[in-house]
Write a protein that holds these residues in place. Structure first.
Motif, PDB file in Angstrom:
ATOM      1  N   GLY A 162      61.539  54.334  10.420  1.00 25.51           N
ATOM      2  CA  GLY A 162      60.338  54.882  11.018  1.00 25.51           C
ATOM      3  C   GLY A 162      59.102  54.137  10.552  1.00 25.51           C
ATOM      4  O   GLY A 162      59.150  53.367   9.591  1.00 25.51           O
ATOM      5  N   ARG A 175      54.056  59.806  10.535  1.00 27.17           N
ATOM      6  CA  ARG A 175      55.288  59.031  10.731  1.00 27.17           C
ATOM      7  C   ARG A 175      55.653  58.993  12.208  1.00 27.17           C
ATOM      8  O   ARG A 175      55.714  60.031  12.873  1.00 27.17           O
ATOM      9  N   ASP A 177      58.624  58.033  14.795  1.00 29.48           N
ATOM     10  CA  ASP A 177      60.032  57.707  15.002  1.00 29.48           C
ATOM     11  C   ASP A 177      60.069  56.639  16.091  1.00 29.48           C
ATOM     12  O   ASP A 177      59.742  56.909  17.253  1.00 29.48           O
ATOM     13  N   LYS A 179      62.415  55.231  17.550  1.00 30.11           N
ATOM     14  CA  LYS A 179      63.430  55.397  18.598  1.00 30.11           C
ATOM     15  C   LYS A 179      62.975  56.385  19.660  1.00 30.11           C
ATOM     16  O   LYS A 179      63.139  56.153  20.855  1.00 30.11           O
ATOM     17  N   THR A 180      62.375  57.490  19.225  1.00 25.55           N
ATOM     18  CA  THR A 180      61.947  58.524  20.169  1.00 25.55           C
ATOM     19  C   THR A 180      60.484  58.402  20.578  1.00 25.55           C
ATOM     20  O   THR A 180      60.070  58.952  21.599  1.00 25.55           O
TER      21      THR A 180
END
Length: 348
Positions: A162, A175, A177, A179-180
């Motif tokens: 992250g 933070r 993510d 990927k998402t």
């Protein structure tokens, strides 16, 4: 160890090193030899040094063999435009910090645009991955590019991949993510209060989280600008551990315990393979080092006085509000000596 022994060891450490200018002339400007207030810097996947040239509103690439500067993002025009197109045609506003992911994509913070942007390594296309362009605090739990940041300063990738953002005016670490694309508050409460030693990450205040780095073991190192202190974050235990600075502003403690030393607005941090953490202690015009084994603090470069050189030795070289420090795998220290408009190289 006794104080005199510590001081002698610090002097010997500095004596082994040499300092030199590898970019910049000392006069602000925009050319293949000049910079205008450099801040964050990092070695890219091609082995070149990439520099946040904040008052030119661009990212520069320094070929370490030819020492020629080129521009890889930005036009020098201050603004916020260009997403979806070539990075070299984008408008930016004071890029502060820069990092590369494992795939070689370039990420950087634009403090005055309140965003984090990405340049795709293959296509050269620029996009915004966090922030809306307006200051504020919102968006936790949702898409990062719809969330508001307030003067983000530094970024780093955490051990799980992250991205951590020092959201300094919100006194939080956010933070993303990757990927998402979702964002959350990872640390900090929004309060400007002291950070207790050994405290859990969740629910503990952070006073001006300015710069963050990570070591190969996954430990994170955080410099607090207003807090004038440095903490190690245990990634697994999610706890904060005080390793440097008393919380009072100043320039004291060389050769002694880092926890008892005074720092003055640290704004850059870098873990080193020599077992230390290096700080750009901006308002004392120095680079300071905390030995992670002994806990001792030293000053590898700078005198404590503002100036520009001479480069006869690191301990005699005056600097002017350095903001960036980056250490490569060989232990070479690169310094963004911001208001001297130079990049200095510190090495044995």
């Amino acid at each position: 160890m006794k104080p005199l022994i510590l001081l002698a060891a610090a002097a010997a450490f500095a004596a082994d090193w040499k300092i030199e200018t590898i970019a910049g002339t000392g006069v602000k400007g925009y050319s293949d030899t000049q910079l205008n207030n450099p801040y964050g810097l990092a070695i890219g996947p091609d082995g070149a040094l990439y520099i946040c040239d904040i008052d030119n509103h661009v990212i520069r690439r320094l070929d370490l063999k030819t020492r020629k500067l080129t521009t890889v993002a930005g036009t020098t025009k201050m603004g916020y435009a260009g997403d979806g197109g070539p990075a070299t045609k984008a408008e930016m506003n004071q890029p502060y910090e820069i990092r590369f992911d494992k795939a070689g994509n370039m990420y950087f913070v634009e403090m005055k645009n309140h965003v984090v942007r990405k340049v795709d390594r293959k296509t050269g296309i620029i996009t915004t991955i966090a922030g809306t362009g307006k200051p504020g605090f919102s968006g936790d739990g949702g898409p990062a590019n719809a969330a508001m940041l307030n003067q983000p300063h530094s970024i780093q990738f955490d051990p799980s991949g992250g991205m951590l953002i020092c959201d300094i005016f919100n006194h939080r670490i956010r933070r993303v993510d990757l990927k998402t694309g979702l964002i959350d508050t990872w640390a900090g409460t929004g309060e400007k209060k002291p950070t207790p030693d050994g405290a859990p990450l969740k629910g503990t205040p952070l006073n001006g989280p300015r710069a963050i780095d990570v070591d190969p073991a996954g430990n994170l190192y955080l410099a607090l600008r207003e807090g004038d202190a440095v903490y190690r974050i245990d990634w697994k235990a999610r706890t904060l551990h005080h390793i440097g600075g008393t919380g009072e502003k100043g320039f004291t403690g060389n050769g002694g315990p880092a926890k008892m030393a005074k720092l003055n607005g640290p704004k850059g941090i870098s873990w080193s393979p020599d077992g230390g953490v290096y700080l750009a202690d901006t308002e004392s015009h120095t680079i300071r080092r905390i030995d992670l084994k002994t806990g001792v603090i030293t000053t590898p470069a700078g005198t404590g006085e503002r100036g520009d050189g001479p480069e006869t030795s690191p301990g005699e070289c005056k600097m002017a509000r350095p903001h960036g420090v980056f250490i490569d795998k060989k232990g070479v220290v690169y310094i963004a000596d911001s208001e001297a408009h130079r990049i200095r190289r510190l090495a044995r």
